[in-house]
Design an enzyme around this catalytic site. Structure first.
Site, PDB file in Angstrom:
ATOM      1  N   HIS A 128       0.960  -1.740  -0.087  1.00  0.00           N
ATOM      2  CA  HIS A 128      -0.332  -0.154  -0.028  1.00  0.00           C
ATOM      3  C   HIS A 128       1.026   1.225   0.152  1.00  0.00           C
ATOM      4  CE1 HIS A 128      -0.035   1.671   4.657  1.00  0.00           C
ATOM      5  NE2 HIS A 128       0.902  -0.193   4.183  1.00  0.00           N
ATOM      6  N   CYS A 132       2.122   5.704  12.452  1.00  0.00           N
ATOM      7  CA  CYS A 132       1.584   3.982  13.158  1.00  0.00           C
ATOM      8  C   CYS A 132       1.469   4.876  14.878  1.00  0.00           C
ATOM      9  CB  CYS A 132       2.751   3.799  12.706  1.00  0.00           C
ATOM     10  SG  CYS A 132       2.591   2.785  11.771  1.00  0.00           S
TER      11      CYS A 132
END
Length: 386
Positions: free
Chosen positions: A202, A326
């Site tokens: 991705h 993240c």
């Protein structure tokens, strides 16, 4: 521009290229066979996966497609590489070396090993975000199993000296793994320089949920699996392979290799225009990371006197970030910027901007003007700036 939203966060994820989606589509509802079955539909699915495997191998320069192990993404690939190598080579030694600015999954995977008794060392980086090679060489001793240094940093876009790190590791007898999730499709990478390499779908306009780990076969690198099942992927990664995702990943790699040079030239023009406009109109702005050794699509700036989160709130129509996706739920400043910043407050004032395949010049120009407006407004309101 979509729905009045400008997306400039291409390091967090990329939109799936329509060509990739079209290649994947038949494998959801028509060619849905299990690639590990031996009947006709299973064999057709397996053939599609092996074609995709060859395309992934091709973009990283792997000698043999069998060196590509499909995973669920770079996080799994990094965990498999670090923990798999540590457990395979425990008799040889116990030292694992990473850098201070690795992706969170690399830092956490090595931290888990430290709790098991491994000796984990994080080497520092210089102010430009490049690993201190002298400190790296000093850290490698005769008990060192693995060195894991990313190719391109996900927050500041700096490109590490992979050739030099590879030479040090070979000379010292340590295995070398690189997280190349932010590099593949943007710069040329060479699998022959490393023993293991992590890749993500991705990040290169492919689907989410698919990635790969390159594992050298000659000389063979031993890898202990981190979970168990039917023994797929050379016994290293059990589980039924998701045919549509593998096919999409392969197509994304194929497109990226074909269009890399053209895309890089476009993004370089965008980056140069954007930075000139910012530096011509704002003072006390700092480019984080090396000015030359960087991918053109990633720009990270610190704005003295204002916080990155405040800038983002001032332009809700623009999708940028103040750090890695993240770690976005943490209120702590970016540990990457902290590792390179000469002043702690600059870590709170950073903004990551990601240009990509579908970015337009009009979006870059609008964003630059909006950013200048917001920063000036916030500085006018700030007693610290005054």
């Amino acid at each position: 521009m979509s729905r009045n939203i400008i997306y400039l966060d291409y390091q967090a994820t990329t939109p799936c290229d329509r060509r990739v989606f079209d290649e994947m589509a038949p494998y959801f509802c028509e060619e849905y066979g299990n690639p590990h079955s031996t009947h006709a539909m299973g064999l057709r699915a397996k053939e599609a996966i092996e074609t995709a495997r060859s395309k992934v191998a091709d973009i990283i320069g792997a000698a043999d497609p069998k060196e590509i192990i499909f995973t669920s993404g770079a996080t799994e690939s990094n965990n498999l590489a670090i923990q798999g190598i540590a457990r395979s080579y425990r008799e040889k030694g116990d030292r694992i070396i990473t850098s201070a600015i690795e992706h969170k999954c690399v830092l956490e995977a090595s931290a888990a090993l430290k709790r098991e008794g491994f000796d984990v060392v994080r080497v520092p980086v210089l102010e430009n975000g490049i690993v201190d090679l002298q400190e790296l060489e000093k850290a490698i001793n005769d008990r060192t199993i693995l060195v894991s240094i990313m190719t391109v940093n996900n927050e500041i876009g700096t490109i590490q000296p992979i050739d030099e790190i590879s030479e040090i590791c070979k000379r010292k007898g340590a295995l070398f793994h690189t997280d190349a999730a932010q590099a593949v499709g943007k710069i040329k990478v060479d699998a022959s320089k490393v023993d293991l390499m992590s890749v993500s779908g991705h990040k290169i306009y492919g689907p989410k949920g698919i990635g790969a780990l390159y594992v050298r076969m000659n000389p063979r690198v031993k890898l202990t699996p981190i979970f168990f099942g039917g023994g797929q992927e050379r016994g290293a990664r059990s589980g039924t392979l998701p045919t549509p995702l593998c096919v999409g990943f392969g197509k994304a790699c194929e497109i990226a290799k074909q269009e890399m040079a053209e895309e890089s030239a476009k993004l370089t023009k965008f980056k140069d225009y954007f930075l000139k406009k910012i530096f011509d109109n704002l003072t006390k702005v700092y480019l984080n990371g090396d000015a030359v050794r960087r991918i053109p699509g990633c720009v990270n700036l610190s704005f003295e006197g204002v916080e990155g989160e405040s800038i983002m709130l001032g332009m809700p129509e623009v999708c940028v970030s103040s750090g890695s996706a993240c770690t976005s739920e943490s209120l702590q400043p970016s540990y990457v910027i902290e590792a390179i910043a000469t002043r702690e407050e600059l870590a709170h004032s950073s903004l990551r901007i990601g240009f990509g395949r579908f970015t337009t010049f009009e979006e870059v120009d609008y964003f630059a003007s909006k950013l200048i407006e917001v920063v000036n407004r916030l500085r006018d309101m700030s007693p610290l700036w005054a």
